[in-house]
Design a protein around this motif. Structure first.
Motif, short mmCIF file in Angstrom:
data_model
loop_
_atom_site.label_atom_id
_atom_site.label_comp_id
_atom_site.label_asym_id
_atom_site.label_seq_id
_atom_site.Cartn_x
_atom_site.Cartn_y
_atom_site.Cartn_z
N VAL A 91 -108.33 -19.69 35.68
CA VAL A 91 -108.05 -20.60 34.57
C VAL A 91 -107.95 -19.81 33.26
CG1 VAL A 91 -109.07 -22.42 33.13
CG2 VAL A 91 -109.03 -22.67 35.59
N MET A 92 -108.83 -18.83 33.09
CA MET A 92 -108.87 -18.06 31.84
C MET A 92 -107.69 -17.10 31.72
SD MET A 92 -111.96 -15.67 30.38
CE MET A 92 -111.88 -14.44 31.67
N THR A 93 -107.28 -16.47 32.82
CA THR A 93 -106.31 -15.37 32.75
C THR A 93 -104.92 -15.70 33.31
OG1 THR A 93 -106.90 -14.50 34.93
CG2 THR A 93 -108.18 -13.69 33.03
N ASP A 94 -104.78 -16.77 34.06
CA ASP A 94 -103.56 -17.10 34.82
C ASP A 94 -103.32 -16.12 35.97
OD1 ASP A 94 -103.02 -19.27 33.15
OD2 ASP A 94 -101.68 -18.12 31.86
N LEU A 95 -104.33 -15.38 36.35
CA LEU A 95 -104.22 -14.41 37.44
C LEU A 95 -105.22 -14.76 38.54
CD1 LEU A 95 -104.31 -11.14 35.29
CD2 LEU A 95 -102.28 -12.13 36.39
N TYR A 96 -104.88 -14.42 39.76
CA TYR A 96 -105.85 -14.51 40.84
C TYR A 96 -106.72 -13.25 40.79
CZ TYR A 96 -102.90 -18.17 42.88
OH TYR A 96 -102.17 -19.31 43.10
N PRO A 97 -107.95 -13.31 41.30
CA PRO A 97 -108.78 -12.10 41.31
C PRO A 97 -108.07 -10.94 42.02
CG PRO A 97 -110.11 -14.00 41.83
CD PRO A 97 -108.68 -14.47 41.81
N PHE A 98 -108.19 -9.79 41.42
CA PHE A 98 -107.61 -8.53 41.93
C PHE A 98 -106.11 -8.63 42.16
CE2 PHE A 98 -112.12 -7.99 42.97
CZ PHE A 98 -112.34 -6.78 42.32
N GLU A 99 -105.44 -9.36 41.29
CA GLU A 99 -103.98 -9.43 41.35
C GLU A 99 -103.34 -8.31 40.52
OE1 GLU A 99 -100.40 -12.65 40.80
OE2 GLU A 99 -102.32 -13.08 39.86
N LYS A 100 -103.98 -7.90 39.44
CA LYS A 100 -103.46 -6.85 38.57
C LYS A 100 -104.46 -5.71 38.53
CE LYS A 100 -99.90 -9.15 36.81
NZ LYS A 100 -98.62 -8.80 36.40
N PHE A 151 -102.62 -4.18 40.73
CA PHE A 151 -101.95 -4.30 42.02
C PHE A 151 -102.53 -5.51 42.74
CE2 PHE A 151 -102.29 0.24 41.02
CZ PHE A 151 -100.95 0.55 40.93
N ASN A 152 -101.70 -6.22 43.47
CA ASN A 152 -102.18 -7.37 44.22
C ASN A 152 -102.85 -6.86 45.50
OD1 ASN A 152 -102.69 -9.92 45.07
ND2 ASN A 152 -100.57 -10.49 45.43
N LEU A 153 -104.17 -6.87 45.52
CA LEU A 153 -104.92 -6.31 46.64
C LEU A 153 -105.05 -7.34 47.76
CD1 LEU A 153 -107.83 -4.54 44.76
CD2 LEU A 153 -105.61 -3.61 45.41
N ASN A 154 -105.09 -6.85 48.99
CA ASN A 154 -105.32 -7.75 50.12
C ASN A 154 -106.83 -7.99 50.24
OD1 ASN A 154 -106.55 -5.66 51.65
ND2 ASN A 154 -104.58 -5.03 52.49
N ARG A 155 -107.23 -8.78 51.22
CA ARG A 155 -108.66 -9.14 51.31
C ARG A 155 -109.55 -7.96 51.65
NH1 ARG A 155 -108.19 -12.60 56.78
NH2 ARG A 155 -108.19 -10.83 58.16
N THR A 156 -109.06 -7.01 52.45
CA THR A 156 -109.87 -5.83 52.78
C THR A 156 -110.09 -4.97 51.54
OG1 THR A 156 -109.01 -5.86 55.04
CG2 THR A 156 -110.03 -3.80 54.28
N GLU A 157 -109.02 -4.74 50.79
CA GLU A 157 -109.13 -3.95 49.56
C GLU A 157 -110.00 -4.67 48.53
OE1 GLU A 157 -104.69 -1.88 49.73
OE2 GLU A 157 -104.93 -3.93 49.00
N THR A 158 -109.85 -5.98 48.44
CA THR A 158 -110.67 -6.77 47.53
C THR A 158 -112.15 -6.63 47.90
OG1 THR A 158 -108.91 -8.37 47.09
CG2 THR A 158 -111.18 -9.12 46.73
N GLY A 159 -112.45 -6.77 49.20
CA GLY A 159 -113.83 -6.64 49.66
C GLY A 159 -114.43 -5.28 49.32
N LYS A 160 -113.66 -4.21 49.50
CA LYS A 160 -114.16 -2.87 49.17
C LYS A 160 -114.47 -2.74 47.68
CE LYS A 160 -111.88 -0.45 52.95
NZ LYS A 160 -110.79 0.45 53.34
N LYS A 161 -113.59 -3.28 46.85
CA LYS A 161 -113.83 -3.20 45.41
C LYS A 161 -115.09 -3.98 45.02
CE LYS A 161 -109.55 -1.84 43.39
NZ LYS A 161 -109.91 -0.65 42.65
N LEU A 162 -115.25 -5.18 45.58
CA LEU A 162 -116.43 -5.97 45.27
C LEU A 162 -117.71 -5.25 45.71
CD1 LEU A 162 -115.31 -9.59 46.22
CD2 LEU A 162 -115.62 -8.63 43.93
N ILE A 163 -117.70 -4.72 46.91
CA ILE A 163 -118.88 -4.02 47.42
C ILE A 163 -119.21 -2.80 46.56
CG2 ILE A 163 -119.73 -2.64 49.37
CD1 ILE A 163 -118.33 -4.73 51.20
N ASN A 164 -118.17 -2.17 45.99
CA ASN A 164 -118.38 -1.02 45.11
C ASN A 164 -118.76 -1.42 43.69
OD1 ASN A 164 -117.93 0.92 47.08
ND2 ASN A 164 -115.72 0.89 46.76
N GLY A 165 -118.93 -2.71 43.45
CA GLY A 165 -119.37 -3.17 42.14
C GLY A 165 -118.25 -3.36 41.13
N GLU A 166 -117.01 -3.39 41.58
CA GLU A 166 -115.88 -3.56 40.66
C GLU A 166 -115.52 -5.04 40.52
OE1 GLU A 166 -112.58 -0.79 41.36
OE2 GLU A 166 -113.92 0.30 42.72
#
Length: 190
Positions: free
Chosen positions: A134-143, A145-160
């Motif tokens: 709502v705030m950005t008009d973007l989905y999480p981890f879209e910019k 690069f539009n990350l897939n769910r595996t890449e998204t999970g890795k970033k979250l686990i790494n604290g990003e």
């Protein structure tokens, strides 16, 4: 909210002012708060387990939480401690919009700081995802690069976290500041 988000994306961005974005964020949070406090206790009694754009309907000027087919009760231990029972994994399949704890469980996250999680934290994290969009008009981890769910999970686990666009990050608008503070409360790393 689904039609709103699709319209924004097709139009190339929203024309909503920051205060109206904050109003939508408040509708989202009020729906989750109502569900979590359905029986009047300070301890959540149910969790939705599927917060997404499809779960909100626009009724009389308010986005209302809907579609409770995956909602579950939150159980309490019977050992007189009255503590919430925890989960070691989520009940839904993993998709990009799920919570940090679910990605950790899916990845067999065995670090010393991982512990079974409270079910309501799933809703809180996913609520943050909705506020972010709502705030950005973007989905999480879209910019950038539009990350897939595996890449998204890795970033979250790494604290990003998903990046907040510069025009919002540098804004002094109190509505944007309030939504960023809400994100900090939703996207909490334990």
């Amino acid at each position: 909210l689904y039609d709103y988000v699709k319209g924004v994306r097709l139009a190339g961005g929203s024309t909503l002012s920051p205060i109206n974005r904050l109003r939508i964020a408040l509708h989202i949070t009020a729906g989750v708060a109502d569900l979590h406090s359905i029986h009047g206790s300070s301890m959540p009694s149910f969790y939705h387990d599927d917060l997404d754009w499809h779960q909100y309907l626009y009724v009389d000027g308010i986005f209302k939480l809907n579609d409770f087919n995956y909602a579950k009760p939150i159980y309490v231990k019977k050992d007189n401690t009255n503590e919430q029972c925890t989960l070691t994994k989520g009940h839904m399949g993993i998709c990009k919009g799920r919570s940090l704890e679910e990605f950790q469980a899916k990845a067999n996250y065995n670090y010393t700081d991982f512990s079974p999680f409270r079910p309501d934290t799933i809703d809180i994290w996913m609520m943050g995802n909705l506020i972010y969009t709502v705030m950005t008009d973007l989905y999480p981890f879209e910019k950038p690069f539009n990350l897939n769910r595996t890449e998204t999970g890795k970033k979250l686990i790494n604290g990003e976290r998903s990046e907040i666009p510069e025009h919002i990050w540098n804004s002094h608008d109190p509505s944007y500041r309030a939504m960023m503070e809400a994100l900090d409360m939703c996207w909490t790393y334990r």
